[in-house]
Design a protein around this motif. Structure first.
Motif, PDB file in Angstrom:
ATOM      1  N   TYR A  43       0.848  -1.204   0.000  1.00 24.98           N
ATOM      2  CA  TYR A  43       0.000   0.000   0.000  1.00 24.98           C
ATOM      3  C   TYR A  43       0.881   1.251   0.000  1.00 24.98           C
ATOM      4  CZ  TYR A  43      -3.045  -3.758   1.558  1.00 24.98           C
ATOM      5  OH  TYR A  43      -3.711  -4.952   1.660  1.00 24.98           O
ATOM      6  N   GLY A  79      -3.865  -0.221   4.706  1.00 20.01           N
ATOM      7  CA  GLY A  79      -3.977   0.490   3.445  1.00 20.01           C
ATOM      8  C   GLY A  79      -4.810   1.750   3.417  1.00 20.01           C
ATOM      9  N   ARG A 107      -6.222  -5.458   5.436  1.00 20.26           N
ATOM     10  CA  ARG A 107      -6.093  -4.573   4.269  1.00 20.26           C
ATOM     11  C   ARG A 107      -6.469  -3.142   4.644  1.00 20.26           C
ATOM     12  NH1 ARG A 107     -10.198  -3.102   0.792  1.00 20.26           N
ATOM     13  NH2 ARG A 107      -9.562  -2.320  -1.278  1.00 20.26           N
ATOM     14  N   VAL A 150      -8.543   1.820  -0.784  1.00 22.56           N
ATOM     15  CA  VAL A 150      -7.238   2.045  -0.167  1.00 22.56           C
ATOM     16  C   VAL A 150      -6.406   3.022  -1.000  1.00 22.56           C
ATOM     17  CG1 VAL A 150      -7.145  -0.148   1.073  1.00 22.56           C
ATOM     18  CG2 VAL A 150      -6.337  -0.046  -1.298  1.00 22.56           C
TER      19      VAL A 150
END
Length: 783
Positions: A191, A310, A306, A280
């Motif tokens: 990310y 992110g 995630r 994200v």
């Protein structure tokens, strides 16, 4: 074989044949002239390959390597060059050579150096032998080796065997590349947008009903832009409605729904979404990540990981159990971000009672009985109705609108419904006015990290989440209570609630579509389900992460494997959320994929024909479950419509009929005890597989007829017949009125059958005796 002999073989061919087969023969010469002669010599290229493949990493689980089929060669159009150079092969001699090759320990050891364990070596050899024995003509190089093995050594077959092994097990050729692709040890690097900013992480920690989410949401409302990430559609809807009611324009994004509040369709600065749907890459001032402890969930934990790593937000507010603090702090330490922890205490007291409920006769207004399966839900609801009480029902597979309707019915002080029967679906996402939580059982079916089903007592975290629904600050009950149905369970409940919640050790991860595509590039003939297995096996994670259970993904992949789809489209279909316990939903995924593969749009008209719309109200529990499955199919259509708009073009019309279906299901659930009652009577009357026996039914029908005759005669003691009573047997009426229980009716049937069997036996014995007496009487006159 010596080089002069190779040259001699080459010279045998006419000039024209030499020109046509120069490349093949040169390959043969390179193969047979390399170092061999029993010394198991290897070419430098093979040796280097072996060295790189065997270095450093864990041994793969070779049971996941599914062999590909290599078809034997048919007759060649240009003839058998190997036979021209030497002579046709004697297949009997070839078989002896191959058997000798297989049995050599040195060959097996060399195979292991290249990743061929005993299992793979055996499979590869069987395929290799079949290929050679069944081929009409072989490549020049291997033909020469097999024909002139007496000049060389059986070990010279190894390069050809290895080449064949890598054809049927292509993973052997690219193990190092696959390990690099499946290296999941540094997820924060996935990310870059989030790593480019310095984020402030605030952890709101506390039990249920402590106000932690409330404080985070207040920051969300006051921000210039924000995103709320919740675990359920219901929670996303709730924040969506609260935000807009507070004058903060907010859009809604779930897997099946997109709602924009701006008439122009422009995206609002605030988004409320389910955690899987959060962006994200979009920058926000504030992000709220709710129920952060679900980062450990065996199936969905990857979505919280995630979002945590992110989300591109200046401030990220995490809400959840204290058990997640240490893990979150450690994960954020790896990103160079500090975590501020704010602790909250429960706003209202919660006490564990010293006595179990023991009987449904002891129910009080505000009680909620928590069950962990539908059968218990139905049974308890029926027993409550027999006692003259009304109950609301909430379980996981109900549509969100129906859950909210049932919650509203239960919460309404003016509604006669004062009892709630629910599964742990009430643990989050619903505001309920509960005084006392009663655990009907403490055993719950779960799926472990290996995808195996287990039935174990609920965890401390689960017990606290459910029990904490009692006595909420915003409800009419300012104190909560919790107990069990059975006295023997109460000690276990107290023990579970007294234990500290185990700290969360690891966060879930999930392979991306891009990673699977790279795997497929190296293994193009491998099924998607097998790709997932190999990916998980090859994956490398550090101690702070684990790879989520992908059993549902694999189930869908195997379901649609035979349908021709591109890998990316297949991947999307496999990520569609379906309940694999519902056959109609599974078959619908299959049908949708088949239509897609034919490039035939799934129109509203097609869908209506498929689900047989319009649908009738449910007449029994089975009908209700069927309607729930249809609702899930409509959800599936809507979910796919946001991924493949051209092929699923009628989302607006589908959403309209889904709302109508939601209303039909709501009516069914409002009358659920009547549906349960009908289902029980139907089951007992052989409408769903049970039988009373013809004579018993005739007897009961005769009794029904006598009752009707009495009524027709004007008996004042009989109650008036209900509508349709002329078609209902006495047994059915007694069951519906609660005068006969299933156990009692089965006992009556058993006793009646026993009595009939005894009477038949006596009748046969009596008949035999009578016939014998008649024969004796006739004997004197027989002359």
């Amino acid at each position: 074989m010596s080089f002069p002999r190779c040259a001699l073989l080459w010279a045998r061919l006419p000039a024209g044949r030499q020109a046509g087969h120069r490349g093949a023969v040169c390959s043969a010469l390179r193969a047979v002239c390399g170092p061999s002669s029993g010394a198991l010599g290897r070419t430098p290229a093979l040796a280097a390959s072996s060295s790189s493949e065997s270095g450093g990493s864990k041994a793969p689980n070779t049971s996941l390597f599914v062999p590909l089929i290599v078809k034997p060669q048919g007759p060649r159009a240009d003839g058998d060059v190997g036979a021209e150079l030497t002579r046709p092969l004697d297949k009997n001699e070839v078989k002896k050579i191959l058997d000798k090759f297989y049995k050599r320990k040195e060959i097996q050891k060399l195979g292991a150096d290249y990743g061929l364990d005993a299992r793979l070596f055996h499979q590869a050899f069987i395929s290799f032998r079949n290929y050679i024995m069944q081929s009409h003509s072989l490549d020049v190089d291997i033909h020469i080796i097999l024909n002139d093995i007496c000049f060389t050594h059986v070990d010279d077959l190894f390069p050809f065997f290895l080449r064949h092994a890598k054809q049927i097990f292509p993973v052997l050729e690219c193990k190092d590349d696959l390990r690099k692709i499946s290296d999941l040890r540094i997820p924060p690097n996935w990310y870059p947008e989030a790593r480019a900013i310095q984020r402030k992480i605030i952890f709101h920690s506390g039990p249920t009903n402590s106000g932690k989410t409330y404080h985070a949401i207040q920051k969300y409302f006051s921000a210039k832009s924000g995103v709320y990430c919740g675990p359920l559609k219901l929670l996303a809807h709730e924040i969506f409605e609260k935000s807009n009611a507070a004058g903060v324009p907010c859009d809604l994004v779930t897997g099946e729904e997109r709602v924009t509040v701006e008439p122009s369709g422009k995206q609002a600065d605030h988004i409320s979404c389910t955690v899987e749907m959060c962006s994200v890459t979009t920058p926000y001032e504030v992000a709220v990540l709710d129920e952060i402890q679900m980062i450990r969930d065996p199936a969905r934990g990857w979505a919280w990981t995630r979002a945590l790593l992110g989300l591109c937000a200046e401030e990220i507010h995490l809400c959840g159990e204290s058990a997640a603090i240490d893990l979150v702090t450690e994960l954020m330490h790896m990103t160079g971000e500090e975590v501020e922890v704010r602790n909250y205490k429960r706003l209202t007291p919660l006490s564990v009672l010293d006595c179990a409920l023991e009987s449904l006769d002891n129910l009080r207004p505000g009680d909620c009985i928590v069950c962990f399966n539908k059968n218990d839900i139905y049974s308890v609801s029926r027993q409550i109705e027999i006692r003259g009480l009304e109950s609301a029902v909430i379980y996981g597979s109900l549509p969100p609108g129906t859950k909210l309707a049932q919650a509203k019915k239960f919460n309404d002080p003016s509604d006669p419904c004062k009892i709630l029967v629910a599964t742990d679906a009430i643990g989050m996402g619903l505001n309920l006015s509960i005084k006392r939580i009663i655990f009907y059982s403490l055993l719950k079916p779960t799926i472990n990290e290996k995808g195996e089903k287990e039935i174990e007592p609920i965890t401390t975290s689960q017990a606290l989440q459910i029990a904490g629904r009692a006595g909420r600050f915003s409800s009419q009950f300012k104190e909560g209570e919790v107990t069990t149905m059975k006295q023997e369970d109460l000690g276990l409940l107290k023990d579970i609630l007294s234990r500290p919640v185990d700290p969360i050790k690891a966060a879930g991860l999930h392979p991306t579509a891009e990673q699977i595509e790279m795997f497929a590039y190296h293994l193009p003939d491998t099924t998607l389900s097998n790709l997932i297995d190999i990916f998980v096996d090859f994956s490398q994670v550090d101690g702070h992460y684990f790879v989520c259970n992908m059993a549902d993904f694999k189930f869908s992949a195997e379901l649609i494997q035979h349908i021709p789809l591109s890998l990316r489209v297949r991947y999307v279909f496999c990520t569609a959320p379906i309940n694999k316990k519902q056959p109609f939903v599974c078959s619908s995924l299959l049908q949708f994929a088949r239509q897609y593969s034919r490039n035939e749009p799934l129109t509203f008209a097609w869908l209506c024909r498929y689900i047989r719309w319009p649908l009738s109200p449910p007449k029994n529990i089975k009908d209700l479950m069927d309607l729930e499955a249809v609702h899930d199919v409509l959800d599936l259509y809507l979910w796919l419509s946001y991924r493949f708009m051209d092929m699923f073009p009628d989302a607006v019309f589908v959403r309209d009929i889904q709302k109508e279906l939601d209303g039909i299901i709501q009516d069914g659930v409002f009358n659920i005890t009547r549906l349960i009652k009908i289902s029980e009577s139907n089951k007992l009357l052989n409408l769903e597989g049970l039988s009373l026996g013809n004579q018993a039914l005739l007897s009961l029908k005769g009794q029904t007829r006598r009752t009707r005759i009495t009524k027709a005669a004007g008996s004042k003691t009989d109650e008036p017949a209900s509508p349709g009573a002329g078609n209902i047997t006495l047994a059915s009426r007694l069951v519906q009125q609660g005068l006969l229980t299933p156990d009692l009716l089965r006992q009556l049937e058993k006793e009646w059958l026993t009595q009939q069997t005894q009477e038949d036996k006596e009748r046969r014995e009596s008949g035999t005796h009578l016939k014998g007496s008649r024969r004796k009487k006739k004997e004197p006159n027989s002359d």
